[in-house]
Design a protein around this motif. Structure first.
Motif, PDB file in Angstrom:
ATOM      1  N   GLN A  30      40.528  42.258  39.690  1.00  0.00           N
ATOM      2  CA  GLN A  30      41.934  42.619  39.487  1.00  0.00           C
ATOM      3  C   GLN A  30      42.866  41.440  39.784  1.00  0.00           C
ATOM      4  O   GLN A  30      43.869  41.239  39.090  1.00  0.00           O
ATOM      5  CB  GLN A  30      42.297  43.828  40.358  1.00  0.00           C
ATOM      6  CG  GLN A  30      41.612  45.107  39.887  1.00  0.00           C
ATOM      7  CD  GLN A  30      42.027  46.316  40.691  1.00  0.00           C
ATOM      8  OE1 GLN A  30      41.862  46.358  41.901  1.00  0.00           O
ATOM      9  NE2 GLN A  30      42.556  47.316  40.017  1.00  0.00           N
ATOM     10  N   VAL A  31      42.511  40.668  40.797  1.00  0.00           N
ATOM     11  CA  VAL A  31      43.292  39.451  41.093  1.00  0.00           C
ATOM     12  C   VAL A  31      43.206  38.500  39.901  1.00  0.00           C
ATOM     13  O   VAL A  31      44.196  37.887  39.488  1.00  0.00           O
ATOM     14  CB  VAL A  31      42.772  38.780  42.391  1.00  0.00           C
ATOM     15  CG1 VAL A  31      43.381  37.404  42.588  1.00  0.00           C
ATOM     16  CG2 VAL A  31      43.068  39.661  43.601  1.00  0.00           C
ATOM     17  N   LEU A  39      42.725  39.364  36.849  1.00  0.00           N
ATOM     18  CA  LEU A  39      43.523  39.953  35.760  1.00  0.00           C
ATOM     19  C   LEU A  39      44.979  39.475  35.846  1.00  0.00           C
ATOM     20  O   LEU A  39      45.595  39.120  34.840  1.00  0.00           O
ATOM     21  CB  LEU A  39      43.520  41.482  35.885  1.00  0.00           C
ATOM     22  CG  LEU A  39      42.493  42.263  35.100  1.00  0.00           C
ATOM     23  CD1 LEU A  39      42.543  43.733  35.499  1.00  0.00           C
ATOM     24  CD2 LEU A  39      42.745  42.160  33.602  1.00  0.00           C
ATOM     25  N   ILE A  40      45.502  39.454  37.053  1.00  0.00           N
ATOM     26  CA  ILE A  40      46.895  39.015  37.246  1.00  0.00           C
ATOM     27  C   ILE A  40      47.017  37.521  36.900  1.00  0.00           C
ATOM     28  O   ILE A  40      47.978  37.103  36.244  1.00  0.00           O
ATOM     29  CB  ILE A  40      47.370  39.310  38.697  1.00  0.00           C
ATOM     30  CG1 ILE A  40      47.427  40.831  38.916  1.00  0.00           C
ATOM     31  CG2 ILE A  40      48.734  38.670  38.976  1.00  0.00           C
ATOM     32  CD1 ILE A  40      47.731  41.264  40.336  1.00  0.00           C
ATOM     33  N   ARG A  99      47.054  37.169  33.232  1.00  0.00           N
ATOM     34  CA  ARG A  99      48.345  37.628  32.679  1.00  0.00           C
ATOM     35  C   ARG A  99      49.400  36.525  32.810  1.00  0.00           C
ATOM     36  O   ARG A  99      50.171  36.268  31.883  1.00  0.00           O
ATOM     37  CB  ARG A  99      48.776  38.896  33.425  1.00  0.00           C
ATOM     38  CG  ARG A  99      50.206  39.389  33.174  1.00  0.00           C
ATOM     39  CD  ARG A  99      50.361  39.889  31.756  1.00  0.00           C
ATOM     40  NE  ARG A  99      51.619  40.572  31.545  1.00  0.00           N
ATOM     41  CZ  ARG A  99      52.777  39.987  31.234  1.00  0.00           C
ATOM     42  NH1 ARG A  99      52.822  38.668  31.121  1.00  0.00           N
ATOM     43  NH2 ARG A  99      53.870  40.689  31.045  1.00  0.00           N
ATOM     44  N   ARG A 100      49.428  35.867  33.954  1.00  0.00           N
ATOM     45  CA  ARG A 100      50.413  34.790  34.174  1.00  0.00           C
ATOM     46  C   ARG A 100      50.113  33.589  33.259  1.00  0.00           C
ATOM     47  O   ARG A 100      51.021  32.954  32.725  1.00  0.00           O
ATOM     48  CB  ARG A 100      50.400  34.363  35.649  1.00  0.00           C
ATOM     49  CG  ARG A 100      51.170  35.349  36.528  1.00  0.00           C
ATOM     50  CD  ARG A 100      51.072  35.009  37.987  1.00  0.00           C
ATOM     51  NE  ARG A 100      51.716  33.739  38.333  1.00  0.00           N
ATOM     52  CZ  ARG A 100      53.021  33.580  38.535  1.00  0.00           C
ATOM     53  NH1 ARG A 100      53.837  34.601  38.421  1.00  0.00           N
ATOM     54  NH2 ARG A 100      53.520  32.396  38.858  1.00  0.00           N
ATOM     55  N   GLU A 119      51.224  34.376  29.708  1.00  0.00           N
ATOM     56  CA  GLU A 119      52.692  34.303  29.631  1.00  0.00           C
ATOM     57  C   GLU A 119      53.155  32.855  29.448  1.00  0.00           C
ATOM     58  O   GLU A 119      53.999  32.565  28.599  1.00  0.00           O
ATOM     59  CB  GLU A 119      53.190  34.857  30.966  1.00  0.00           C
ATOM     60  CG  GLU A 119      54.613  35.215  31.082  1.00  0.00           C
ATOM     61  CD  GLU A 119      54.808  35.909  32.429  1.00  0.00           C
ATOM     62  OE1 GLU A 119      54.331  37.039  32.589  1.00  0.00           O
ATOM     63  OE2 GLU A 119      55.411  35.289  33.328  1.00  0.00           O
ATOM     64  N   PHE A 177      39.101  41.649  32.471  1.00  0.00           N
ATOM     65  CA  PHE A 177      39.111  43.068  32.106  1.00  0.00           C
ATOM     66  C   PHE A 177      37.682  43.603  32.097  1.00  0.00           C
ATOM     67  O   PHE A 177      37.388  44.673  32.638  1.00  0.00           O
ATOM     68  CB  PHE A 177      39.760  43.248  30.731  1.00  0.00           C
ATOM     69  CG  PHE A 177      39.889  44.680  30.285  1.00  0.00           C
ATOM     70  CD1 PHE A 177      41.022  45.416  30.587  1.00  0.00           C
ATOM     71  CD2 PHE A 177      38.872  45.292  29.568  1.00  0.00           C
ATOM     72  CE1 PHE A 177      41.141  46.742  30.179  1.00  0.00           C
ATOM     73  CE2 PHE A 177      38.977  46.615  29.161  1.00  0.00           C
ATOM     74  CZ  PHE A 177      40.124  47.329  29.463  1.00  0.00           C
TER      75      PHE A 177
END
Lengths: 134, 409
Positions: free
Chosen positions: B161-162, B164-165, B168-169, B172, B233
């Motif tokens: 999950q870390v 995943l973040i 995401r960054r 972006e 994911f």
């Protein structure tokens, strides 16, 4: 500037990313944020950055009123908060993200939810907040 | 009483179509079923085991028992259990199940059971069959922590999950609109630093907010489309699907309940058949090796039935105190579990009925796909209308109900 998003509205929009300004004043009063991620039994991790500086890393589960600074110190700054919610088999399929701020001119609440269709799927929520006196 | 039976059968059929959904090709098998531990069945005296091992709850569960007669007849015992606090507004993240801060609310369950059988030893005698309704509660006083294996699996999930973040960054920052977004954000900051904004500036200020919101949402929406293709994911999905809560250590559960008897199967004629409370505790070994459990139980029977030449006669009040133990051997990691339990029943303040005992051997085999086969054999407590120990011999098929869901490839 701040707004309260109703559950109905959030369900309709179902967006995983959002941006809002949050109205503050010139006081020294603390600004605090709270995150209630996911449904019961789901796993979540939250991280937050204030002006590109990490203020929260690898936080599991709900975040209970974290102080991120005073009204005065936050003026003109961006808060970027990310929450990853993973659905676990046997748990509800609906993931959600409930974000709140208090300490400014008025409390702020944003709620979003997404339903996963596959076991073990994750949803990544992001909220950006701009602290303003205008 | 038909109403109650129809309710339970209706509930079963409501759940059954979910099983019949289209089978989706999967690479990961999900077996989430736990052995039912329902105080409603215990108070009705029809539970397969009197001493139940602790289990993490789901918000709702349905149990069907006594599916005997080669499974050709409709089962005559049903129970459902609800964890009301897990259905409430307060949400508990996965990691909050590994501490004792919320033990009571997370473990509290209410259960209701229904049975239509005869008294002990005469269960299948039609003329003696009566309807009984059991209501029970159960909660943990002391709950063991997760096993090291469960914690390791959770750590893997959290790391994914870390990641995943981080993904995401990174997405972006590589997005074609990112530079423009940065510019708009900086412009907004410049306007913010002014003490006051004139009409034109205020208009620009508000427009920038709308633009930034739109761009953030656009990047988010585009990321949602590529999210399932990412490595993080897939790692999180894999970690989530293999995650299974196992606990080890000392535990102590409180249970209580009451059973109503409807002697002539009419709703407006009922009496309290039995009421009681009990403590179950011991050492849970996390589905590995041997777990040892004990029980201390007080039961109050306001009316007892005695056999007489003229038929069944009502006797006086009877209180009993049970104590006993159970050993469970996990032969192959919750796939095949053998257990033996023994209880001694003392009769409080009565010389009419003799003390009694129960000894039952139990085997439980996990058939997979949320199905378990259980077998019990042994000697039950003496009933008041049959002595010498009633034979306990039952095979149960326990099936988990719920909607099948697709597993991503």
């Amino acid at each position: 500037m701040s707004k309260k998003t109703s559950v109905k509205a959030a369900f309709e929009q179902s967006r995983s990313s959002h941006f809002d300004p949050y109205k503050i004043n010139n006081s020294d009063k603390d600004i605090q944020v709270k995150v209630i991620p996911g449904d019961t039994g789901q796993s979540s991790v939250t991280e937050a950055w204030l002006e590109d500086k990490a203020i929260l890393k690898n936080h599991a589960g709900p975040l209970d009123w974290l102080t991120i600074g005073s009204n005065q110190s936050l003026r003109g700054k961006y808060l970027e908060l990310y929450t990853a919610v993973t659905d676990l088999p046997g748990q509800p399929d609906k993931t959600s993200f409930d974000f709140r701020i208090r300490g400014g001119v008025s409390p702020y609440k944003y709620y979003a939810e997404k339903t996963v269709t596959t076991q073990g799927a994750s949803v990544l929520y992001k909220i950006s907040i701009f602290f303003t006196i205008h | 009483m038909k109403i109650i039976q129809v309710f339970f059968i209706g509930l079963s059929f409501y759940c059954l179509p979910a099983i019949g959904q289209v089978t989706v090709d999967t690479t990961i098998r999900l077996d989430l079923l736990k052995s039912p531990a329902s105080p409603a069945f215990n108070i009705l005296g029809i539970a397969q085991s009197d001493i139940e091992r602790p289990a993490d709850l789901t918000a709702f569960a349905l149990s069907i028992q006594n599916a005997t007669n080669n499974f050709t007849s409709i089962p005559e015992s049903y129970a459902f259990q609800i964890a009301p606090f897990l259905m409430g507004r307060k949400k508990y993240s996965l990691n909050q199940f590994d501490n004792n801060q919320h033990t009571f609310k997370q473990s509290f369950q209410f259960s209701a059971g229904y049975t239509h059988i005869g008294p002990k030893g005469k269960e299948d005698v039609d003329s003696l069959k009566t309807t009984k309704l059991g209501l029970g509660i159960k909660f943990s006083l002391i709950r063991p922590h997760w096993t090291a294996d469960t914690r390791n699996k959770y750590t893997v999930l959290r790391q994914a999950q870390v990641q995943l973040i981080a993904e995401r960054r990174a997405y972006e920052e590589k997005h074609p609109q990112y530079s423009l977004l940065k510019e708009k954000k900086q412009r907004l900051q410049l306007l913010e630093m002014k003490d006051s904004l004139n009409e034109v500036q205020l208009k620009e200020f508000n427009q920038l907010i709308r633009d930034i919101r739109e761009m953030e949402e656009l990047i988010g929406e585009e990321y949602d489309d590529v999210l399932p293709d990412g490595a993080a994911f897939a790692a999180a999905r894999k970690a989530a699907t293999v995650f299974k809560t196992e606990r080890s250590g000392f535990f102590l559960d409180f249970s209580g309940g009451m059973a109503l008897d409807f002697p002539d199967n009419r709703f407006n004629n009922s009496n309290v058949y039995r009421a009681g409370m009990w403590l179950t505790g011991g050492n849970e070994n996390g589905n590995k090796g041997i777990s040892s459990l004990f029980i201390l139980r007080y039961l109050y029977n306001p009316t007892t039935l005695f056999a007489a030449p003229s038929g069944l006669l009502k006797g006086g009040k009877l209180s009993t105190f049970d104590m006993g133990g159970r050993f469970l051997l996990d032969v192959s990691r919750e796939k095949f579990v053998l257990s033996a339990e023994a209880l001694y029943r003392s009769i409080l303040g009565s010389s009419t009925v003799d003390p009694s005992w129960r000894f039952v051997m139990n085997a439980e085999y996990d058939l997979g796909s949320n199905r378990k086969l259980t077998f019990a054999f042994g000697r039950d407590f003496d009933g008041t209308i049959s002595k010498g120990g009633n034979l306990v011999a039952m095979i149960n098929l326990i099936a988990g109900f719920g909607g099948d869901r697709k597993i991503a490839d």
